[in-house]
Design a protein around this motif. Structure first.
Motif, PDB file in Angstrom:
ATOM      1  N   ILE A 294       0.832  -1.207   0.000  1.00  0.00           N
ATOM      2  CA  ILE A 294       0.000   0.000   0.000  1.00  0.00           C
ATOM      3  C   ILE A 294       0.863   1.253   0.000  1.00  0.00           C
ATOM      4  O   ILE A 294       0.575   2.232  -0.713  1.00  0.00           O
ATOM      5  N   ALA A 297       2.234   2.022  -3.479  1.00  0.00           N
ATOM      6  CA  ALA A 297       1.142   2.360  -4.394  1.00  0.00           C
ATOM      7  C   ALA A 297       0.672   3.793  -4.171  1.00  0.00           C
ATOM      8  O   ALA A 297       0.529   4.573  -5.125  1.00  0.00           O
ATOM      9  N   LEU A 408      -1.145  -2.667  -5.875  1.00  0.00           N
ATOM     10  CA  LEU A 408      -2.472  -2.886  -5.304  1.00  0.00           C
ATOM     11  C   LEU A 408      -2.853  -4.366  -5.348  1.00  0.00           C
ATOM     12  O   LEU A 408      -3.481  -4.887  -4.414  1.00  0.00           O
ATOM     13  N   ARG A 412      -3.560  -6.936  -2.053  1.00  0.00           N
ATOM     14  CA  ARG A 412      -4.697  -7.866  -1.913  1.00  0.00           C
ATOM     15  C   ARG A 412      -4.211  -9.250  -1.492  1.00  0.00           C
ATOM     16  O   ARG A 412      -4.802  -9.888  -0.604  1.00  0.00           O
TER      17      ARG A 412
END
Length: 425
Positions: A294, A297, A408, A412
């Motif tokens: 994260i 990103a 991203l 996940r």
């Protein structure tokens, strides 16, 4: 060579490794910093410059890192690092003595060969010196090497070249590197593998080469970290290897201006980004390992519009101000990806895993980024574009979006892994 001596003074070890990384990056960046006088002296095009700073260099830097990583995992990582530093430093001296493009290209390939043994052993030494929760910050400090090296290269290289010519900086830096290689061998002790892991020091089992390679290439988390980093580096190296030439050719900077102002931007922007990113990532991963993905990103989302504005800016003062912001946010990926890969593999696989990470991300970024920009610049100029290099730098923008998407996706997968571990616990 023994591989089980206790680690001595973590701060000293980190400082020495960071200084070696400074030299590693300084040697690598001198070519781009002194691009204009080298082009004038040896009569080489942007495309040729892109090849020797990109693809030709990366072919050795990336692929030699794999057998070097395997060898270092089985022997002394400090010994490998010291020998590598001596090789790339000697080749840097040869760059300064090159009389034509062919000689310069060969010397650059040898620099890449030596530098292949620099970063992966350092990653593993730091990981076995600092425990989880402190590694990203330690790696962030280590990764100040590129910022300090690039800034020192600009300030030192440009200033010396302006007075004594472009060859002297290569020779001086190479000699310093040879002396540093000897100091590393004499002063840095080899930490036990796995010494700072929760499970304690690892057994003496040596990781097999091909099973480790197959594990890495089939591991979605490791591959997404490598590909996301590679897409980011396509931008950072594509920009970095042509930034000085761009600022001088398109923005009106002189070599003396570059030595002061561009050096400050690199040191403050890139260096600040490295320090901040390590601390931010360590805090984020205490809540979830998805923070490893994260953070880069989000940082790239911030950096992208400032990058476009930098390329557009009508003068170098505004361009440098925008570039400083770009530099801060462009490098969050590095400490995050390195820390994630080092924690995801076994202690005996860390150097080889680090080498595989560098192979993928550097072949994409270092190998193809500058090569793309150089040939795109020549192509746009051949089509009558008077600002071919500027147009070529605009074409890097889509790679921000690719990198953001990959990170991203990685976030996940890391969230799913956290959930599975919580259920199993």
């Amino acid at each position: 060579m023994p591989a089980t001596k206790p680690a001595a003074r973590p701060g000293f070890v980190l400082g020495m490794l960071c200084f070696v990384y400074v030299l590693n990056f300084l040697d690598r960046q001198l070519l781009s910093i002194l691009a204009k006088p080298i082009q004038d002296a040896l009569q080489i095009s942007d495309g040729q410059l892109g090849l020797i700073s990109g693809l030709y260099f990366a072919m050795f830097y990336c692929f030699i890192a794999i057998p070097v990583g395997w060898f270092a995992d089985r022997t002394s990582r400090v010994g490998v690092l010291s020998l590598a530093c001596a090789i790339w430093s000697g080749a840097t001296v040869a760059c300064g003595m090159a009389a034509n493009y062919t000689q310069l290209a060969i010397a650059r390939m040898v620099v890449g060969f030596g530098e292949a043994g620099g970063v992966p052993p350092s990653y593993a030494i730091i990981t076995d010196t600092y425990p989880p929760g402190k590694r990203a910050a330690a790696l962030g400090i280590f990764n100040l090497g590129p910022a300090i090296g690039a800034a020192a290269g600009v300030a030192f290289g440009a200033a010396i070249a302006e007075s004594f010519g472009w060859r002297i900086p290569f020779i001086a830096v190479g000699v310093i590197g040879v002396v540093t290689a000897l100091l590393v061998w004499l002063t840095v002790r080899e930490p036990a593998r796995g010494a700072t892991d929760v499970a304690g020091p690892a057994s003496d089992d040596k990781a097999a080469f091909w099973p480790t390679v197959r594990m890495f290439l089939s591991h979605p988390i490791l591959m997404l970290a490598a590909l996301g980093s590679g897409a980011t580096q396509f931008v950072t190296y594509g920009l970095g290897n042509f930034a000085v030439l761009f600022l001088m050719r398109e923005k009106g900077m002189e070599l003396g201006d570059v030595a002061i102002w561009y050096a400050l931007v690199l040191l403050i922007g890139m260096g600040g980004g490295m320090i901040v990113s390590g601390r931010v990532i360590d805090r984020m991963v205490r809540k979830s390992r998805a923070g490893y993905a994260i953070a880069p990103a989000l940082s790239l989302v911030v950096a992208m519009p400032f990058y476009v504005a930098f390329v557009w800016a009508p003068g170098w003062p505004l361009a440098l101000a925008l570039l400083a912001v770009v530099m801060v946010f462009n490098y969050f990926y590095l400490s995050a990806s390195v820390a994630l890969v080092q924690e995801e593999v076994k202690p005996g696989q860390r150097v080889l895993a680090g080498a595989l990470l560098l192979l993928i991300m550097n072949f994409i970024g270092l190998g193809l980024g500058p090569t793309w920009v150089g040939f795109a610049s020549d192509w746009f100029k051949a089509q009558g574009d008077p600002h071919g290099l500027q147009t070529a730098l605009y074409t890097l923008t889509p790679f921000y979006l690719i990198a953001i998407g990959l990170f991203l996706w990685l976030a996940r997968l890391l969230r799913r892994q956290d959930v599975r571990q919580e259920v199993q616990a």
